[in-house]
Design a protein around this motif. Structure first.
Motif, PDB file in Angstrom:
ATOM      1  N   LEU A 111       7.246   3.822   3.659  1.00 27.81           N
ATOM      2  CA  LEU A 111       8.121   3.369   4.740  1.00 27.81           C
ATOM      3  C   LEU A 111       9.422   2.803   4.173  1.00 27.81           C
ATOM      4  O   LEU A 111      10.510   3.072   4.691  1.00 27.81           O
ATOM      5  CB  LEU A 111       7.410   2.307   5.584  1.00 27.81           C
ATOM      6  CG  LEU A 111       8.196   1.775   6.784  1.00 27.81           C
ATOM      7  CD1 LEU A 111       8.439   2.878   7.823  1.00 27.81           C
ATOM      8  CD2 LEU A 111       7.463   0.597   7.438  1.00 27.81           C
ATOM      9  N   TYR A 112       9.312   2.017   3.094  1.00 27.77           N
ATOM     10  CA  TYR A 112      10.489   1.410   2.472  1.00 27.77           C
ATOM     11  C   TYR A 112      10.900   2.187   1.221  1.00 27.77           C
ATOM     12  O   TYR A 112      11.309   1.604   0.216  1.00 27.77           O
ATOM     13  CB  TYR A 112      10.204  -0.054   2.127  1.00 27.77           C
ATOM     14  CG  TYR A 112      10.416  -0.986   3.292  1.00 27.77           C
ATOM     15  CD1 TYR A 112      11.647  -1.614   3.490  1.00 27.77           C
ATOM     16  CD2 TYR A 112       9.395  -1.237   4.203  1.00 27.77           C
ATOM     17  CE1 TYR A 112      11.854  -2.467   4.559  1.00 27.77           C
ATOM     18  CE2 TYR A 112       9.598  -2.091   5.280  1.00 27.77           C
ATOM     19  CZ  TYR A 112      10.824  -2.701   5.451  1.00 27.77           C
ATOM     20  OH  TYR A 112      11.037  -3.546   6.520  1.00 27.77           O
ATOM     21  N   LEU A 154      13.173   1.342  13.301  1.00 31.58           N
ATOM     22  CA  LEU A 154      13.584   1.875  12.012  1.00 31.58           C
ATOM     23  C   LEU A 154      13.956   3.341  12.143  1.00 31.58           C
ATOM     24  O   LEU A 154      13.468   4.040  13.029  1.00 31.58           O
ATOM     25  CB  LEU A 154      12.458   1.713  10.980  1.00 31.58           C
ATOM     26  CG  LEU A 154      11.859   0.304  10.848  1.00 31.58           C
ATOM     27  CD1 LEU A 154      10.673   0.328   9.899  1.00 31.58           C
ATOM     28  CD2 LEU A 154      12.908  -0.689  10.378  1.00 31.58           C
ATOM     29  N   ASN A 155      14.797   3.799  11.239  1.00 33.91           N
ATOM     30  CA  ASN A 155      15.193   5.209  11.189  1.00 33.91           C
ATOM     31  C   ASN A 155      14.908   5.707   9.780  1.00 33.91           C
ATOM     32  O   ASN A 155      15.732   5.569   8.873  1.00 33.91           O
ATOM     33  CB  ASN A 155      16.671   5.356  11.544  1.00 33.91           C
ATOM     34  CG  ASN A 155      17.091   6.812  11.676  1.00 33.91           C
ATOM     35  OD1 ASN A 155      16.264   7.716  11.617  1.00 33.91           O
ATOM     36  ND2 ASN A 155      18.371   7.045  11.850  1.00 33.91           N
ATOM     37  N   HIS A 156      13.733   6.294   9.594  1.00 37.45           N
ATOM     38  CA  HIS A 156      13.281   6.698   8.268  1.00 37.45           C
ATOM     39  C   HIS A 156      13.894   8.049   7.885  1.00 37.45           C
ATOM     40  O   HIS A 156      14.013   8.940   8.736  1.00 37.45           O
ATOM     41  CB  HIS A 156      11.751   6.796   8.242  1.00 37.45           C
ATOM     42  CG  HIS A 156      11.186   6.886   6.876  1.00 37.45           C
ATOM     43  ND1 HIS A 156      11.046   8.082   6.200  1.00 37.45           N
ATOM     44  CD2 HIS A 156      10.739   5.923   6.031  1.00 37.45           C
ATOM     45  CE1 HIS A 156      10.518   7.853   5.006  1.00 37.45           C
ATOM     46  NE2 HIS A 156      10.322   6.553   4.882  1.00 37.45           N
ATOM     47  N   PRO A 157      14.285   8.227   6.613  1.00 41.24           N
ATOM     48  CA  PRO A 157      14.931   9.484   6.218  1.00 41.24           C
ATOM     49  C   PRO A 157      14.037  10.710   6.320  1.00 41.24           C
ATOM     50  O   PRO A 157      14.538  11.832   6.392  1.00 41.24           O
ATOM     51  CB  PRO A 157      15.340   9.228   4.757  1.00 41.24           C
ATOM     52  CG  PRO A 157      14.440   8.123   4.283  1.00 41.24           C
ATOM     53  CD  PRO A 157      14.215   7.267   5.495  1.00 41.24           C
ATOM     54  N   LEU A 158      12.723  10.532   6.351  1.00 43.02           N
ATOM     55  CA  LEU A 158      11.816  11.673   6.441  1.00 43.02           C
ATOM     56  C   LEU A 158      11.327  11.948   7.852  1.00 43.02           C
ATOM     57  O   LEU A 158      11.278  13.102   8.283  1.00 43.02           O
ATOM     58  CB  LEU A 158      10.599  11.448   5.535  1.00 43.02           C
ATOM     59  CG  LEU A 158      10.816  11.605   4.029  1.00 43.02           C
ATOM     60  CD1 LEU A 158       9.518  11.328   3.287  1.00 43.02           C
ATOM     61  CD2 LEU A 158      11.340  12.992   3.702  1.00 43.02           C
ATOM     62  N   ASN A 201       0.855  -1.185   0.000  1.00 41.55           N
ATOM     63  CA  ASN A 201       0.000   0.000   0.000  1.00 41.55           C
ATOM     64  C   ASN A 201       0.897   1.244   0.000  1.00 41.55           C
ATOM     65  O   ASN A 201       2.121   1.157   0.192  1.00 41.55           O
ATOM     66  CB  ASN A 201      -0.981  -0.026   1.173  1.00 41.55           C
ATOM     67  CG  ASN A 201      -0.292  -0.013   2.534  1.00 41.55           C
ATOM     68  OD1 ASN A 201       0.905   0.234   2.650  1.00 41.55           O
ATOM     69  ND2 ASN A 201      -1.061  -0.268   3.584  1.00 41.55           N
ATOM     70  N   PRO A 202       0.322   2.423  -0.243  1.00 40.70           N
ATOM     71  CA  PRO A 202       1.155   3.626  -0.327  1.00 40.70           C
ATOM     72  C   PRO A 202       2.022   3.877   0.900  1.00 40.70           C
ATOM     73  O   PRO A 202       3.178   4.301   0.771  1.00 40.70           O
ATOM     74  CB  PRO A 202       0.125   4.748  -0.518  1.00 40.70           C
ATOM     75  CG  PRO A 202      -1.024   4.086  -1.209  1.00 40.70           C
ATOM     76  CD  PRO A 202      -1.090   2.705  -0.617  1.00 40.70           C
ATOM     77  N   ASP A 207       2.759   9.094  15.751  1.00 42.25           N
ATOM     78  CA  ASP A 207       2.859  10.418  15.140  1.00 42.25           C
ATOM     79  C   ASP A 207       3.712  10.368  13.875  1.00 42.25           C
ATOM     80  O   ASP A 207       3.400  11.033  12.881  1.00 42.25           O
ATOM     81  CB  ASP A 207       3.470  11.411  16.132  1.00 42.25           C
ATOM     82  CG  ASP A 207       2.577  11.644  17.351  1.00 42.25           C
ATOM     83  OD1 ASP A 207       1.354  11.413  17.229  1.00 42.25           O
ATOM     84  OD2 ASP A 207       3.102  12.045  18.408  1.00 42.25           O
ATOM     85  N   GLY A 208       4.779   9.576  13.916  1.00 45.92           N
ATOM     86  CA  GLY A 208       5.645   9.460  12.751  1.00 45.92           C
ATOM     87  C   GLY A 208       4.925   8.843  11.568  1.00 45.92           C
ATOM     88  O   GLY A 208       5.089   9.284  10.420  1.00 45.92           O
ATOM     89  N   LEU A 209       4.122   7.811  11.814  1.00 43.26           N
ATOM     90  CA  LEU A 209       3.368   7.190  10.728  1.00 43.26           C
ATOM     91  C   LEU A 209       2.332   8.152  10.157  1.00 43.26           C
ATOM     92  O   LEU A 209       2.102   8.180   8.936  1.00 43.26           O
ATOM     93  CB  LEU A 209       2.678   5.916  11.220  1.00 43.26           C
ATOM     94  CG  LEU A 209       3.553   4.670  11.396  1.00 43.26           C
ATOM     95  CD1 LEU A 209       2.689   3.471  11.767  1.00 43.26           C
ATOM     96  CD2 LEU A 209       4.357   4.367  10.142  1.00 43.26           C
TER      97      LEU A 209
END
Length: 331
Positions: free
Chosen positions: A176-177, A264-268, A170-171, A302-304
């Motif tokens: 996320l990836y 996880l450490n997401h770039p955004l 899904n979007p 909140d991050g999601l």
């Protein structure tokens, strides 16, 4: 520096959500799955990790080999030394379930290792002619499964096959990836991303644990499907291009993805601590639905939400741009 990272992440996300197809990847040569070698190495590795004290056996003098001796395993399993030696040389053909159970108990195998041993024993048997002639069929994602994944807009979700390919997402799952989807060399494969893309070591906070899980999952599938050509090619590619993968593969550890906590450490949006559930589809496709969720009232939730907002905004902008671009077709 923070602004530059955010801009880079935004650009990356836009490219991923555009849905650019990835070129298929494969090795020109097939790496053979020698079942006898796999059996021998697995049994030896499990034997060498158990001390006589752990097995409740007496020890006398200095030992020249790590772990248990073959004769000690044979005694614990209730078989002759000659018979166990035959097994550890890789010959599991025709071994009864009772012997496999005794062997699993003697080697203190966990549930996943026991299942792997049984898969190795099944693969050691003769290959039916019908199976030898059978062409490999790639499992596809049923429309109903795709709708389920799409119907969870607030949770990242994707469908994964036994080679760790993300077949549909899904979007929010693609967002996320985003770094995996943006890298055409990964082919939307979690293992390739983990071992080939340097960004994965930042994305997975506990990269080594995740990498070992991925290797263990591929080894389980190799034992279950030793004639899967694409799986063999993938393992060969990973072994050829990554020294780290090759070392981890040599440990003969096995793993099954179920529930876990992913950091996880997401770039955004930065650090996310998410609960992962992996649900196998009730058929013989080998497909699983992987879903991430965040506990309520947490920074991860909140991050999601922020990531979902970025994803929705980017897709709207892309849709608007595609509809406003003049057509080049001739009337």
């Amino acid at each position: 520096m923070q602004r530059q990272t955010a801009v880079t992440g935004e650009s990356l996300l836009r490219g991923v959500l555009a849905g650019t197809p990835h070129p298929s990847r494969g090795l020109p040569t097939l790496v053979g799955m020698d079942n006898r070698d796999a059996v021998s190495a697995f049994l030896r590795s499990r034997r060498e990790r158990i001390t006589p004290e752990q097995a409740g056996l007496p020890t006398y003098g200095r030992r020249q080999v790590p772990g248990l001796r073959r004769g000690e395993v044979a005694t614990l399993a209730g078989v002759s030394v000659e018979y166990y030696t035959r097994l550890e040389r890789g010959n599991l053909r025709g071994v009864s379930d009772s012997v496999l159970d005794a062997l699993a108990q003697a080697l203190r195998l966990d549930a996943t290792e026991r299942m792997y041993l049984y898969d190795l024993a099944r693969a050691a048997g003769p290959v039916p002619k019908a199976r030898a002639r059978q062409r490999e069929v790639r499992p596809t994602v049923r429309p109903s499964v795709a709708r389920i994944v799409e119907g969870m807009p607030e949770m990242p979700a994707y469908v994964m096959n036994n080679r760790l390919d993300a077949l549909a997402a899904n979007p929010l799952g693609r967002a996320l990836y985003s770094e995996m989807y943006a890298d055409p060399t990964c082919g939307a494969n979690v293992a390739r991303f983990a071992f080939f893309n340097p960004a994965a070591r930042r994305f997975y906070t506990d990269w080594e644990r995740m990498a070992r899980f991925a290797v263990g999952a591929l080894r389980v599938e190799a034992g279950k499907s030793p004639y899967d050509r694409e799986l063999s090619n993938l393992i060969g590619e990973l072994s050829t291009r990554s020294d780290t993968f090759r070392v981890m593969w040599g440990s003969h550890d096995v793993h099954v993805f179920r529930e876990s906590t992913k950091r996880l450490n997401h770039p955004l949006v930065g650090e996310l601590e998410l609960d992962q559930e992996t649900m196998s589809l009730p058929d013989d496709s080998g497909l699983s639905v992987v879903v991430y969720s965040a506990p309520p009232r947490t920074a991860a939730e909140d991050g999601l939400k922020l990531l979902a907002s970025w994803s929705a905004t980017t897709r709207q902008e892309q849709n608007a741009q595609s509809t406003s671009t003049p057509s080049t077709r001739q009337p």
